[in-house]
Design an enzyme around this catalytic site. Structure first.
Site, PDB file in Angstrom:
ATOM      1  N   LYS A  55       0.912  -1.195  -0.031  1.00 16.98           N
ATOM      2  CA  LYS A  55       0.160  -0.119   0.044  1.00 16.98           C
ATOM      3  C   LYS A  55       1.166   1.225  -0.199  1.00 16.98           C
ATOM      4  O   LYS A  55       2.124   1.147   0.409  1.00 16.98           O
ATOM      5  CB  LYS A  55      -1.015  -0.048   1.328  1.00 16.98           C
ATOM      6  CG  LYS A  55      -2.154   0.901   1.148  1.00 16.98           C
ATOM      7  CD  LYS A  55      -3.157  -0.236   0.574  1.00 16.98           C
ATOM      8  CE  LYS A  55      -4.728   0.675   0.209  1.00 16.98           C
ATOM      9  NZ  LYS A  55      -5.455  -0.126   0.177  1.00 16.98           N
TER      10      LYS A  55
ATOM     11  N   ASP B 198      -7.164   4.519  -4.412  1.00 22.30           N
ATOM     12  CA  ASP B 198      -7.815   4.386  -2.967  1.00 22.30           C
ATOM     13  C   ASP B 198      -8.343   5.759  -2.541  1.00 22.30           C
ATOM     14  O   ASP B 198      -8.528   6.459  -3.680  1.00 22.30           O
ATOM     15  CB  ASP B 198      -6.741   3.856  -1.836  1.00 22.30           C
ATOM     16  CG  ASP B 198      -7.275   3.301  -0.468  1.00 22.30           C
ATOM     17  OD1 ASP B 198      -7.710   2.126  -0.448  1.00 22.30           O
ATOM     18  OD2 ASP B 198      -7.379   4.008   0.308  1.00 22.30           O
TER      19      ASP B 198
END
Ligand code: GLU
Length: 455
Positions: A135, A175
């Site tokens: 991430k 995201d």
């Protein structure tokens, strides 16, 4: 399985791993929370499978393989220079290239990126599509910035990130705060710096330049399918159910779309200013116009919708009674008091569209009340699953019709539901999707790590 025989030493071992996580990274509260939740599920696995304990797999899975922190300088339209911080945490690559989104939001810190990366390991494992976990992101706030400012920021961000990623190494996507526009600017700069048309280096691309049909919709659609499965095995049906949805970003929008397609009614959406409740059900065309075209607020929706919609400034969406709740905004948005209110209102199923939106004590309220609870790493895996399908199309220089992507997504969500349900049952916790998701995800990663040696 003799899970109970050595459960006590296994639990001590888990507590020691958690203590070490906290000692090593003392300020990272969100990461502690995500780690604790997974670790709490794993004692029975260590007790039943000593080979996993011996190889220190729980210890290893809690430590990222690599963490990159970098400076992102950029200039605004007035020529002023700003400095943000960029992150990429490459957590685990036992099952495939690191895979996970980029988040641009002022709240982004190393702790937030690590919690998201940690979740992503198990989520990606559950998809069964051969992707590792990672991430990234930045504390940059795209709100109120012009397209040119966002472009300059993305170009500066990629000027460092490009050396760490690649279609077989690490594949970022979107995201919160990173959608099609940002992926476009990031891809353009990657292509320019590397002089490579490497479509599989990022997912969430535009449909005319390597993107997959159905990627934009996948997280929201997938969560609705997961909730429908949880209802189905309880002998209930999604059509006709009243649903509260929080958030108004990509996940929330396509959650509403799928709910309506399947005959349920989405009553609410929200943003940081408040929420809208619409007795007739959210009008998706209007919401899309406001959110995707005008980049406006849900308040504008209420003003333009007419009498069926009310805007509650500063209000909390969980005060609206409903049959199903789909938290789709951000981490820790639904706490114990909200859970109690939903249970009083008769909620039957709660499924996480966002990552870790429900606090641990709120999860407990739902589970104690017999409410079906779908954790994000299972329920919202549809987005990353279609990202993996996008990678597949890219490596074959192929482009699949929407129907094919949607039917593969539906199959993946059914499989995830099934494996979580069966795993929970196998470990003596029937109906506990949290246990099921954590154990099934961990077992897949741990088995690959065991086979690949101490690396
Ligand atoms: N950000 C999404 C998630 O939380 C998707 C990541 C991806 O497609 O790589 O799973």
């Amino acid at each position: 399985m003799s899970a109970t025989a050595s459960a006590a030493p296994a639990r001590d071992r888990i507590d020691a791993v958690y203590a070490e996580v906290v000692r090593r990274s003392p300020a990272e509260q969100e990461f502690h929370q995500a780690a604790r939740e997974v670790l709490d599920s794993l004692a029975p696995v260590l007790a039943a499978r000593p080979e996993l304990a011996e190889a220190a797999l729980v210890e290893r899975v809690c430590e990222p393989e690599r963490q990159v922190l970098f400076r992102v300088p950029w200039q605004d339209d007035a020529g002023r220079t700003h400095v943000n911080r960029g992150f990429r945490v490459e957590f685990n690559s036992a099952l495939g290239p690191y895979k996970g989104g980029l988040r641009f939001h002022p709240s982004v810190s190393l702790s937030v990126v690590k919690f998201l990366g940690f979740e992503q390991i198990f989520k990606n494992a559950l998809t069964g599509l051969g992707i590792g976990g990672g991430k990234g992101g930045s504390d940059f706030d795209p709100h109120g910035r012009s397209d040119a400012e966002v472009m300059r920021f993305c170009q500066s961000f990629m000027t460092e990130l490009y050396r760490h990623i690649g279609e077989s190494t690490d594949v970022p996507a979107g995201d919160i705060g990173v959608g099609g526009r940002e992926i476009g600017y990031l891809f353009g700069q990657y292509r320019r710096i590397t002089n490579r048309w490497e479509a599989g280096v990022l997912t969430g691309k535009g449909l005319s330049w390597g993107g997959s049909a159905g990627r934009t919709e996948a997280t929201g659609y997938g969560n609705v399918l997961f909730a429908a499965e949880m209802l189905r095995v309880r002998g209930e049906d999604l059509p006709g159910q009243q649903v509260v949805v929080s958030g108004s970003g990509n996940v929330a929008l396509y959650t509403v779309e799928k709910l309506h397609e399947l005959g349920a009614r989405a009553l609410t959406v929200s943003d940081s200013g408040g929420y809208v409740v619409d007795d007739k059900g959210i009008d998706l065309d209007l919401l899309k116009q406001i959110k995707e075209v005008e980049r406006g607020r849900v308040k504008d929706y209420a003003e333009r919708r007419g009498t069926s919609a009310t805007y509650v400034a500063g209000g909390n969406v969980w005060e609206v009674p409903a049959d199903v709740a789909l938290p789709s905004a951000t981490q820790n948005e639904l706490d114990i008091a909200d859970a109690l209110a939903l249970v009083r209102g008769g909620v039957k199923a709660v499924s996480e569209g966002a990552n870790m939106p429900v606090t641990p004590s709120a999860v407990k309220v739902f589970q104690d009340a017999g409410v079906a609870f779908g954790p994000g790493k299972a329920a919202n895996a549809g987005g990353v699953a279609v990202s993996a399908l996008e990678m597949r199309q890219n490596s074959g220089r192929d482009s699949w019709p929407r129907e094919r992507v949607e039917s593969e997504l539906a199959a993946v969500m059914r499989d995830i539901h099934e494996v979580c349900r069966n795993t929970a049952e196998r470990y003596g916790a029937p109906g506990d999707y949290v246990m099921g998701a954590n154990i099934a995800g961990f077992e897949r990663v741990a088995e690959a790590m065991l086979a690949q040696g101490v690396v």
